[in-house]
Design an enzyme around this catalytic site. Structure first.
Site, short mmCIF file in Angstrom:
data_model
loop_
_atom_site.label_atom_id
_atom_site.label_comp_id
_atom_site.label_asym_id
_atom_site.label_seq_id
_atom_site.Cartn_x
_atom_site.Cartn_y
_atom_site.Cartn_z
N GLY A 110 4.31 1.65 -4.04
CA GLY A 110 4.48 0.26 -3.34
C GLY A 110 2.93 -0.25 -2.93
N GLU A 113 1.83 -2.08 -5.94
CA GLU A 113 2.57 -3.10 -6.17
C GLU A 113 2.05 -4.01 -5.12
OE1 GLU A 113 6.28 -0.58 -5.86
OE2 GLU A 113 6.99 -2.27 -7.48
N GLU A 133 6.61 6.76 -9.08
CA GLU A 133 7.90 6.90 -8.64
C GLU A 133 8.86 7.62 -9.48
OE1 GLU A 133 6.00 3.99 -8.54
OE2 GLU A 133 6.43 2.68 -6.88
#
Ligand code: CO8
Length: 258
Positions: A110, A113, A133
């Site tokens: 994240g 991201e 992930e």
């Protein structure tokens, strides 16, 4: 505005937003997302700056979504968390002013991201980036599967996501994920210099470039080109003083005043 997980500082026309949860390497939980959403919705702050720089406190930019919090998620809770993160990262991508990620350390899952939702990425030469992930039996859930291939191509994105191994900042630079590298001790300075350069350009033109690129990526090429011509034409309406000032300044051999 009081925050538990964020720090904000304004230096003239530049805002510096620091994710401040260093004990968990700035991992993203619902509290962090709530505060980010609140900050990004503050028109008063956003309209008072021309560029926003986002960085992290401590040795990480952001080490990903909070793995501890995710352990007990139901399918609905996981879906909701993914949606919350996406909405916040879309707020960044759609923010009217440019956003620069100053990646000071780990930008994983994240965290990468988040950086991908920014407009430009500057990284410390010591930073590590990746989408790990798959090592947890997960996939990126905050639009990473969509943003990374658009930035670095499908092959590079699949490679990074399927292997789940981190890469160095230098490798990320070569892949076009990062636009500029800086020594760790001058990362913020280099990012602020870049922000100031952008802030010195025609402010509405800068905003329009962001809209054209973001919207254009979602449209067929022909429609995107039409949109650009339309907006280019609009800049020549009489009330567009920024364009008048920019062109006059060039012809009068002076700096524009906007
Ligand atoms: N979540 C929660 N806590 C974390 C996270 C994280 N992502 N990363 C680090 N921490 C915590 C550690 O648990 C540790 O806490 P404590 O001191 O209480 O044990 C503290 O931060 C310091 O971390 P380390 O001791 O591990 O520090 P190291 O320098 O040894 O290692 C690493 C640094 C390599 C970054 C290591 O911490 C690591 O591998 N972290 C996890 C990285 C990762 O896998 N990130 C991806 C997470 S998944 C994700 O982001 C999915 C996004 C989509 C979600 C979709 C919605 C459902």
């Amino acid at each position: 505005m009081h925050f538990n997980y964020l720090k904000f500082e304004k230096r003239d026309k530049i805002g510096i937003l620091t994710l401040n949860r260093p004990e968990a390497l700035n991992a993203l939980n619902e509290g962090v997302f709530k505060e980010l959403a609140c900050f990004l919705s503050s028109k008063e702050i956003i309209q008072s700056i021309r560029v926003l720089v986002i960085t992290g406190e401590g040795k990480a930019f952001v080490a990903g979504a909070d793995i501890k919090a995710m352990q007990e998620y139901s399918p609905q809770a996981a879906y909701d968390f993914s949606e919350i993160g996406k909405q916040v990262f879309d707020q960044i991508a759609n923010l009217e002013i440019p956003v620069i990620a100053a990646i000071n350390g780990f930008a994983l899952g994240g965290g990468l991201e988040l950086a991908l939702s920014c407009d430009i990425r500057v990284a410390s030469e010591k930073a590590r980036l990746g989408l790990p992930e798959v090592n947890l039996g997960l996939i990126p859930g905050f639009n990473g599967t969509q943003r990374l291939p658009r930035l670095a191509g499908a092959g590079n994105a699949m490679y990074l996501m399927m292997l789940g191994e981190g890469i160095t900042a230098g490798e990320a630079y070569q892949l076009g994920i990062v636009q500029k590298l800086a020594p760790p001790e001058t990362l913020l300075e280099v990012s602020l210099e870049l922000a100031e350069k952008v802030a010195s350009k025609g402010p509405n033109a800068v905003k329009l470039i962001k809209v054209m690129v973001r919207k254009g990526l979602e449209l067929p090429g022909k429609d995107a080109g039409k949109m650009e011509s339309k907006e280019f034409g609009r800049l020549f309406k009489e009330d567009q003083s920024e364009r008048e000032e920019g062109i006059s300044a060039f012809l009068e051999k002076r700096k524009p005043n906007w």
